[in-house]
Design an enzyme around this catalytic site. Structure first.
Site, PDB file in Angstrom:
ATOM      1  CB  SER A 271      31.726  83.290  47.415  1.00 58.45           C
ATOM      2  OG  SER A 271      30.554  83.120  46.646  1.00 58.45           O
ATOM      3  NE  ARG A 310      48.284  34.669  41.543  1.00 60.37           N
ATOM      4  CZ  ARG A 310      49.005  33.586  41.311  1.00 60.37           C
ATOM      5  NH1 ARG A 310      48.684  32.789  40.306  1.00 60.37           N
ATOM      6  NH2 ARG A 310      50.061  33.299  42.048  1.00 60.37           N
TER       7      ARG A 310
END
Length: 442
Positions: A271, A310
Site C-alpha cells: 500500500s 449490411r
C-alpha cells in the site's frame, strides 16, 4: 491496450493476439487464402495467387501507413489495404486480389481468426488456473472450512469442495469456448450475399476459403445475422463471470478478519500509505478485468439488430468491442492463474473458524440435552453459563461438556461434530471429470 494501465488490463497472451499488428496480419491472411481459393477453382492463375500470398506474407513491403490513414475515410481498412496489395503485386497479378469479395467478407473472417487465436490464449490461462484448482482440491479434499451463505457463516464444508467448485466452473467455461470456436464460420458473399462477382464459382470459393483457414463453410453469408459474434460474446462473458467468482472468493478469504488464505507474490500487494498491508493484487486485478466484460457483451448483443444486407454502424461497432472483450477476459484469466499459483490456504485458521462456530452448535446441543430435566429457560441459561465459564477459563466448551454427569456426553458431543456431508465424494467426481477433459485435449 497500451499505456499506464496495460499492465493490468492487457495481461497475458490474448492482448497480443488482437493487437493492431495481429489485425493487419489476419486481414492479409484472409486475402492470401482468398487468392489461393480463387486459384483452386480456376478463377485466377496460380502464379497470380502465389504473388498475392507472397505479398501478404511480408507486410513490411506494404504501405500500411497509408492504409491506416485512409481506413476511416473508407469506413473500414479493407479498401485501402486492397489498393496496397494491388500496387504491391503489379497490374498482371492484381486480378487475384480480393476476388469476388466485399470488405465485410475480409473483416468478418479476419475477426474470427483473431478470436480463435485469442481464445486459445485465454484457454491456456484457464487451463493453468484449473490445474491449480485440481491440485488444491486433491490436497485439501477433507480439510474443513466454514461455508458462508449470504456473506454469513452457515455450515462447515471443505476447502477441497470449494476448490473443486472453482475447477468445475473453469472447465465448463473452457468447454463452452471450445464449442464456439469449433463452429466459427468463414464469411464470403460478395456485395450483397449473392456471390454475383464470383463468376458462378462463389460457393466453391467459399468452401475452398473455409478449408484453407480451418473454418466452417456456411450455406449462406451471416452478414447481418450475427450469431457467431453473439456466441463468442456469450461464452466470453460467462468465462469472465466464472473468473470473477473465483477471484472474489480469494479476495474474501484473504481479508484480515478471515485470513484463511493469502496470495504470495514477490514485491506485490503493498500500500502507498500502509506498509503492513499485503493486498491480493492478482485476484483483485482478475476481478477488475472481469468486471469490464458485461458491458462489452451488452454492446455486442445490442449490435445484433442489423439492417438488410449490411448494417450501418452496428457492424462497425463490433470490431473494437470484441477486441476489447477478448483482451479483458484474457487478462482476467491470466491474473487468476497467477493468483491461484500464489495462493496459500491456512488450514489451521480454517479449522479454528469451524471450531469457534461449532461452539454455538455444541451449546445448542447441551441446552437441548438439559431441557427435559431443567426446562427450556433454565436449560438455555445453563448452556450459556457453561459457555461463559469455558471462555473465562481458557478451555474449550467441549472440554467442559466432557466433565458433566447430567447429560449423555457422547450424544451431546456427537451432535456438534462438523459434518461435511458428501463433500469428499463430490471432489472426487469433479477431479474425475477434469481428468477426462485433460485427456481429451492432450
Amino acid at each position: 491496450m497500451t499505456g499506464l494501465f496495460a499492465g493490468t488490463f492487457a495481461r497475458g497472451g490474448a492482448a497480443a493476439a488482437v493487437s493492431d499488428d495481429a489485425w493487419f496480419r489476419a486481414l492479409l491472411e484472409v486475402e492470401a487464402a482468398l487468392a489461393r481459393a480463387a486459384a483452386a477453382v480456376g478463377l485466377v492463375p496460380a502464379t497470380a495467387a502465389d504473388a498475392v500470398s507472397a505479398a501478404c506474407a511480408d507486410p513490411s513491403q506494404l504501405d500500411l501507413a497509408t492504409v491506416v490513414a485512409r481506413a476511416a475515410d473508407a469506413g473500414n481498412p479493407v479498401p485501402p489495404l486492397v489498393r496496397a496489395l494491388q500496387d504491391a503485386v503489379g497490374e498482371r497479378d492484381a486480378a487475384a486480389v480480393h476476388v469476388g469479395a466485399t470488405s465485410q467478407d475480409v473483416v468478418d473472417t479476419a475477426l474470427v481468426l483473431l478470436a480463435r487465436r485469442a481464445v486459445a490464449e485465454v484457454d491456456a490461462d484457464l487451463a493453468a488456473a484449473a490445474e491449480v484448482c485440481a491440485a488444491l482440491a486433491r490436497r485439501h479434499r477433507d480439510d474443513l472450512v466454514m461455508g458462508r451463505t449470504l456473506m454469513q457463516q452457515a455450515l462447515p464444508t471443505t476447502f477441497g469442495l470449494k476448490a473443486a467448485t472453482w475447477l468445475a466452473g473453469l472447465d465448463g467455461a473452457r468447454l463452452r469456448l471450445a464449442e464456439v470456436v469449433a463452429s466459427l464460420p468463414v464469411q464470403y458473399g460478395g456485395a450483397v450475399g449473392t456471390l454475383a462477382a464470383s463468376s458462378g464459382a462463389g460457393v466453391a470459393v467459399r468452401g475452398a476459403l473455409a478449408a484453407d483457414l480451418g473454418l466452417v463453410a456456411p450455406a449462406v453469408p451471416w452478414s447481418t445475422v450475427r450469431l457467431p459474434v453473439a456466441d463468442l460474446a456469450g461464452a466470453l462473458g460467462a468465462t469472465a463471470g466464472v473468473v470473477a467468482t473465483v477471484a472474489v472468493d480469494v479476495v474474501l478469504l484473504a481479508q484480515t478478519e478471515v485470513a484463511e488464505a493469502g496470495e504470495v507474490g514477490e514485491g506485490r500487494g503493498g500500500s502507498s500509505a500502509m506498509p503492513h498491508k499485503r493486498n491480493p493484487v492478482a485476484a483483485i486485478s482478475a476481478r477488475a478485468c472481469a468486471r469490464r466484460a458485461p458491458g462489452l457483451v451488452a454492446t455486442l448483443l445490442g449490435a445484433m439488430e442489423q439492417e438488410h444486407e449490411r448494417a450501418a454502424g452496428a457492424w462497425h461497432s463490433e470490431w473494437p468491442t470484441l477486441t476489447d472483450l477478448l483482451t479483458t477476459v484474457g487478462s482476467a484469466a491470466a491474473w487468476l492463474a497467477e493468483s491461484l499459483r500464489g495462493l496459500r490456504p491456512d488450514v489451521g485458521r480454517m479449522a479454528d473458524t469451524v471450531a469457534t462456530a461449532g461452539e454455538g452448535a455444541l451449546a445448542g446441543a447441551l441446552a437441548e440435552a438439559l431441557r427435559p430435566s431443567l426446562g427450556q429457560g433454565a436449560a438455555h441459561d445453563a448452556a450459556a453459563e457453561a459457555t461463559r465459564h469455558a471462555h473465562d477459563t481458557g478451555r474449550s466448551l467441549a472440554e467442559m461438556v466432557a466433565t458433566r454427569t447430567d447429560v449423555d456426553v457422547v450424544a451431546v458431543l456427537g451432535a456438534a461434530v462438523p459434518d461435511p456431508g458428501e463433500a469428499g465424494a463430490q471432489v472426487d467426481a469433479a477431479l474425475a471429470e477434469h481428468e477426462q477433459l485433460v485427456e481429451g485435449t492432450t
